[in-house]
Design an enzyme around this catalytic site. Structure first.
Site, PDB file in Angstrom:
ATOM      1  CB  SER A   3      36.376  14.759 -11.459  1.00  0.00           C
ATOM      2  OG  SER A   3      35.617  14.050 -12.402  1.00  0.00           O
ATOM      3  CG  HIS A  29      31.385  16.879 -11.876  1.00  0.00           C
ATOM      4  ND1 HIS A  29      31.811  16.143 -10.794  1.00  0.00           N
ATOM      5  CD2 HIS A  29      32.335  16.710 -12.847  1.00  0.00           C
ATOM      6  CE1 HIS A  29      32.955  15.548 -11.085  1.00  0.00           C
ATOM      7  NE2 HIS A  29      33.294  15.883 -12.317  1.00  0.00           N
ATOM      8  CD  GLU A  88      29.427  15.519  -7.877  1.00  0.00           C
ATOM      9  OE1 GLU A  88      29.933  15.946  -8.943  1.00  0.00           O
ATOM     10  OE2 GLU A  88      30.028  15.519  -6.795  1.00  0.00           O
TER      11      GLU A  88
END
Length: 515
Positions: free
Chosen positions: A197, A421, A325
């Site tokens: 990330s 995610h 995600e």
């Protein structure tokens, strides 16, 4: 020096001791791995060093106990991080932690340096999901984690302070690794940075930073956050944060503000960012008040431009993303199963590439409903396409990139989160039953989850050791990627519709739209 230990798994045995450049340390043995926590790599960035570039830690006398994590850097309240850091004391925010299966000076093990995510707003190396013990023990690598400044402390554009202080902290941590890791059994010439990330966005930024050149030879970028700010945009957001305190965004005004108050000001602006959507653009819709600044100095150009120009040609790159995600973020926003047609239309208009981005998505995904379109365009804008384009830029310049996609559905919440995610983090570290990932994996990890984690750990550590994770490099003809699932497979990149929608897009520096 390293203490001689006949049985390192015996907690009553001698403790591991090493002599680093800054002084002698003793750690602890945990399941056969020597662990050293809370080692300063820079002076505390407080007082006259507040908002300054990191200054190397001074040497200490005697043997320093390295058995506890250092205090986390000041940060906002997203995901409960402020509460997690509230009990910490001290201002030694800039510390590293090391896990070594063989802390002998001549061991020469590969080194993996982790950069955690958190939208450049939160994050700390002490989270249990980042414990490097299993990765080090089973992968035969030295694992390093560290803290870096986040939020206004690390990424606010403050007059009189260098930009990108959080990135400069990361460079300082890598310099510490270069100078000290041999004492822990690591090889300073075999360093791999890996992050997820905002941590992956940081990895991408490091590839573009002249100051980071030579500090690592391989890079792993998991779900690259694709937001990079212009100085004007960053300065405007910082001014709004300072205004919450009735101050100007200058070192003179902000250096006396207690760190928790400064973090709270950042949170206050983040909570009402959509008010500034006409000035700040898409980041206001995603509540992203902080990101690396392409300032022409520490970070001269965007990572995609830097790699296209050949900056990473000699660095091995492993990059990829999860399939779904946005799903976790939709759930955290309370919108799972609740996205309206109007919300989807807004997302397509804001995040779709070019003036006809919304039409491209509707044409490319004709059977998709509102929630799927809302999810797809945001997944692509902030994580999936920045990751793919990083690989494409690396390949176009003659470099080598290996690409993956995690397609395994997380069992948490009845599978509603998909391959969301953050799912890759517990799988890569092998920490499936602790910390925040428990909501994704479940309280009792299945044999399926354990097997997938073992495959991903093996790929990551093989890449760190030899530069080959076990599948062919990406190229623009076959576009082969590794799919991580219950049954792993190598296939053509599966998100072809999204790839075509974004194929002509260049990820630009995000500007200040209006004044």
């Amino acid at each position: 020096m390293t203490a001689a230990v006949s049985d390192p798994s015996d907690p009553s045995g001698p403790r591991p001791e090493i002599d680093a450049v800054t002084g002698a340390l003793h750690g602890v043995w945990e399941a056969g791995v020597a662990v050293f926590r809370g080692i300063p790599f820079a002076e505390p960035p407080v007082g006259t060093l507040r908002f300054a570039a990191p200054r190397p830690a001074r040497r200490w006398d005697g043997v320093r106990a390295a058995v506890s994590y250092g205090p986390p850097p000041p940060q906002g309240g997203a995901l409960g991080m402020a509460a997690l850091s509230r009990g910490a004391t001290g201002d030694d925010w800039l510390t590293v932690n090391v896990w070594s299966p063989d802390p002998g000076r001549g061991a020469g093990l590969p080194v993996m340096v982790w950069i955690q995510g958190g939208a450049y707003t939160v994050g700390m190396s002490a989270l249990p999901e980042y414990d490097g013990g299993r990765l080090a023990r089973e992968g035969g690598v030295v694992v390093v984690t560290f803290n870096y400044r986040v939020g206004l402390e690390g990424f606010g554009q403050i007059e009189g302070a260098p930009a990108n202080r959080g990135l400069l902290d990361q460079v300082a941590a890598l310099e510490w690794v270069r100078d000290n890791i041999r004492a822990f059994g690591g090889d300073p010439d075999r360093v791999t940075v890996f992050g997820q990330s905002a941590g992956a966005g940081s990895v991408a930024a490091l590839l573009a930073m002249p100051r980071a050149a030579g500090l690592f030879g391989r890079a792993v970028a998991q779900s690259v956050q694709g937001t990079f700010f212009s100085p004007d945009l960053a300065a405007d957001i910082a001014a709004s944060c300072a205004a919450e305190l009735g101050l100007r965004p200058t070192v003179a005004d902000l250096s006396a503000v207690a760190p928790p108050r400064l973090s709270a000001a950042g949170d206050a602006v983040g909570a009402k960012m959509t008010q500034w959507a006409e000035r700040w653009g898409p980041v206001a819709h995603r509540t992203i008040p902080f990101s690396p600044v392409v300032d022409g100095d520490a970070l001269p150009v965007t990572p995609w431009q830097a790699l296209a120009d050949g900056a990473g040609r000699d660095i091995g790159l492993l990059v990829g993303h999860t399939r779904d995600e946005q799903r976790l973020l939709t759930a955290l926003d309370g919108l799972l199963g609740q996205v309206t047609q109007e919300q989807a239309a807004t997302a397509l208009d804001v995040f779709g590439p070019g003036q006809d981005g919304a039409r491209r998505y509707r044409d490319g995904f004709p059977a998709a409903g509102s929630e799927e379109l809302h999810e797809l365009v945001q997944s692509d804008w902030v994580f999936r396409m920045p990751s793919l384009h990083l690989a494409q830029a690396q390949t176009a310049s003659g470099g080598r990139a290996h690409v993956y996609e995690l397609t395994w559905t997380a069992p948490g919440m009845g599978g509603a989160l998909g391959a969301c995610h953050g799912l890759d983090v517990p799988l890569v570290f092998g920490n499936l039953d602790r910390g925040q990932p428990a909501m994704l994996i479940g309280e009792a990890p299945s044999p399926e989850a354990e097997a997938l984690s073992a495959r991903m750990r093996a790929a990551w550590t093989a890449f760190a050791a030899h530069g080959d994770p076990g599948w062919a490099p990406y190229d623009t003809e076959r576009r082969l990627v590794q799919l991580f699932d219950t049954q792993p497979a190598v296939s053509a990149y599966p998100e072809e519709a999204s790839r075509l929608i974004w194929q002509d897009h260049t990820f630009p520096v995000l500007p200040l739209i209006g004044r």
